[in-house]
Scaffold this active site. Structure first.
Site, short mmCIF file in Angstrom:
data_model
loop_
_atom_site.label_atom_id
_atom_site.label_comp_id
_atom_site.label_asym_id
_atom_site.label_seq_id
_atom_site.Cartn_x
_atom_site.Cartn_y
_atom_site.Cartn_z
N ARG A 16 -11.48 -1.37 -9.65
CA ARG A 16 -11.93 -0.58 -10.81
C ARG A 16 -11.12 -1.02 -12.03
NH1 ARG A 16 -15.61 0.33 -8.16
NH2 ARG A 16 -16.59 2.30 -7.57
N ASP A 70 -14.41 -7.82 -11.95
CA ASP A 70 -15.80 -7.46 -11.64
C ASP A 70 -16.15 -6.08 -12.18
OD1 ASP A 70 -18.31 -7.91 -10.33
OD2 ASP A 70 -17.67 -6.55 -8.73
N GLU A 122 -17.90 0.80 -17.98
CA GLU A 122 -18.88 -0.10 -17.38
C GLU A 122 -19.91 -0.53 -18.43
OE1 GLU A 122 -18.72 -0.99 -13.95
OE2 GLU A 122 -19.09 0.83 -12.80
N ASP A 126 0.87 -1.17 0.00
CA ASP A 126 0.00 0.00 0.00
C ASP A 126 0.92 1.22 0.00
OD1 ASP A 126 -3.22 0.54 1.20
OD2 ASP A 126 -1.81 2.20 0.95
C1 MLT Z 1 -18.46 0.78 -4.65
O1 MLT Z 1 -17.60 1.58 -5.02
O2 MLT Z 1 -19.22 1.03 -3.70
C2 MLT Z 1 -18.60 -0.53 -5.33
O3 MLT Z 1 -17.76 -0.62 -6.43
C3 MLT Z 1 -20.01 -0.88 -5.68
C4 MLT Z 1 -20.70 0.17 -6.49
O4 MLT Z 1 -20.10 0.91 -7.23
O5 MLT Z 1 -21.92 0.28 -6.39
#
Ligand code: MLT
Length: 321
Positions: free
Chosen positions: A232, A256, A261, A169
Site C-alpha cells: 500500500r 504498484d 489511488e 515482521d
Molecule cells: C488486495 O488487497 O487484495 C490487493 O491489493 C488487490 C486489490 O486491492 O484488489
C-alpha cells in the site's frame, strides 16, 4: 429479492454465481455521489480497494447486511462501524497471494536487471549496454518487510533464485516461521534497510504501519538501496522517499499502489490525476495490478460470491421460518 450492488469490477464467473442469490446491479466506475444516492436499495455490496466503505457510505445503506471485498486489504473499510452495525465483511485473504508474490519478484528482477532504463534507452536509440550493468539475484540480499501470505510466497520464490532472504515482521510468530523456512531474521525495520540490497514491502497497512518508510528510517538504508512496494502506498511518506531517491540513498523504486489511488476506470486524458512518482526517472509505477491475473481474479470472485451466497441463503432460511 436480494439486491447486490457490484461497485468494482470482478471476474464474470463471480457475477454468474451471485445471480443465483439475487438481483445483481453493475455500478462499476460510478461516481461516489451517484452510488450513495442508490445505496438505500442495497442488501449487499461487492467492492475492492477503491470504494471507501466509511461511516457516510454505511449510513446511506440502511438495508445493508453484507459487504464483500474481492481481495485481501481492508484498509478502505470502517471495520469498527461495520461491526457495530452487525454487517459482516467477507474477504478472500489468500486468493491473490501467489499473483502478488510473483509480481514482487518481477519488480525485484526489473530493478536488479535495470530493465526499465534499458527499455527506455533502446526506445531512444541508445544501445550502450555498458551503462546498464545489473545484478544477479543469486546471493543478492533481499529484505522482506512483512512475512504474511505474500511475503512468505515471495521468500519461497526468491530462495529459488539463490537470494539471501532477510525478514522483519513485528509479529514474533511470523519471525519464527521465517527462520524455520530459511530466512535471516532482522530485529528492526532500520536494520532491515541497512542490511539489504533490495527491500520489498509486504506489511499490512494500518495505523501502526502507516508511513513506516519515512525520513528517519531511510537514514539507516544502505546507500543505493532499491525499494519495492506492491502493498500500500500509505506505508511510505512519499516526500521522504522522493528526497531519498534524489540524494541517491535510494537507487530506485518499483511501486504498484499509489496513495491516493488513481482513477482506474477513467480514459486517458479525461482525468486530472497526478503523482510525483509518475515523473521521477528512477521510479516505475504500476496501476495496482499485482493481483490482476486471470487465475487470481477468477479464484477471488468465485470464492467471494459463493461465501456471499451462503450467507444470503442463511438470511432467506431465517425469514422463511
Ligand atoms: C488486495 O488487497 O487484495 C490487493 O491489493 C488487490 C486489490 O486491492 O484488489
Amino acid at each position: 429479492m436480494v439486491t447486490i450492488f457490484v461497485l468494482e469490477s470482478i471476474h464474470q464467473s463471480g457475477i454468474d454465481v451471485l445471480r443465483d442469490a439475487g438481483k445483481v446491479e453493475n455500478m462499476i466506475g460510478w461516481p461516489r455521489e451517484r452510488i450513495l444516492a442508490q445505496l438505500h436499495r442495497a442488501d449487499a455490496v461487492v467492492c475492492k480497494s477503491v470504494t471507501h466503505v466509511d461511516r457516510e457510505f454505511i449510513d446511506a445503506a440502511p438495508r445493508l447486511k453484507l459487504v464483500g471485498r474481492a481481495g485481501t486489504g481492508t484498509d478502505n473499510f470502517d471495520k469498527p462501524y461495520l461491526a457495530q452495525k452487525n454487517i459482516p465483511l467477507l474477504t478472500v485473504p489468500r486468493g491473490n497471494s501467489v499473483s502478488a508474490a510473483e509480481f514482487a519478484v518481477m519488480c525485484i528482477l526489473m530493478l536488479a536487471k535495470r530493465a526499465v532504463p534499458a527499455i527506455d534507452a533502446v526506445r531512444a536509440g541508445d544501445f550502450r549496454r555498458d551503462l546498464l550493468e545489473g545484478r544477479e539475484l543469486q546471493g543478492l540480499r533481499v529484505g522482506l518487510l512483512g512475512y504474511g501470505n505474500v511475503g512468505r510466497l515471495a521468500a519461497e520464490r526468491l530462495r529459488g533464485f539463490g537470494c539471501k532472504v532477510l525478514v522483519h515482521d513485528s509479529v514474533a510468530q511470523k519471525m519464527q516461521e521465517a527462520v524455520a523456512e530459511g530466512a535471516t531474521p532482522v530485529a528492526s525495520v532500520a536494520e532491515l534497510l541497512a542490511a539489504s540490497e533490495i527491500v520489498s514491502l509486504h506489511a499490512t497497512y494500518n495505523d501502526q504501519s502507516k508511513g513506516i518508510i519515512n525520513r528517519e528510517i531511510l537514514q539507516h538504508a544502505r546507500p543505493g538501496l532499491w525499494l519495492v512496494n506492491i502493498a500500500r502506498g500509505g506505508l511510505m511518506v512519499d516526500q521522504d522517499v522522493l528526497a531519498a531517491l534524489d540524494s541517491g540513498r535510494l537507487a530506485g523504486l518499483a511501486i504498484d499502489t499509489l496513495a491516493p489511488e488513481p482513477p482506474f476506470n477513467a480514459e486517458p486524458g479525461s482525468h486530472g490525476y497526478d503523482h510525483p512518482y509518475l515523473h521521477h526517472p528512477r521510479v516505475v509505477v504500476f496501476p495496482h495490478m499485482a493481483a490482476s491475473t486471470d487465475e487470481a481474479q477468477e479464484r477471488i470472485a468465485v470464492t467471494l460470491a459463493r461465501d456471499m451466497c451462503g450467507l444470503i441463503a442463511g438470511w432467506q432460511e431465517e425469514m422463511a421460518q
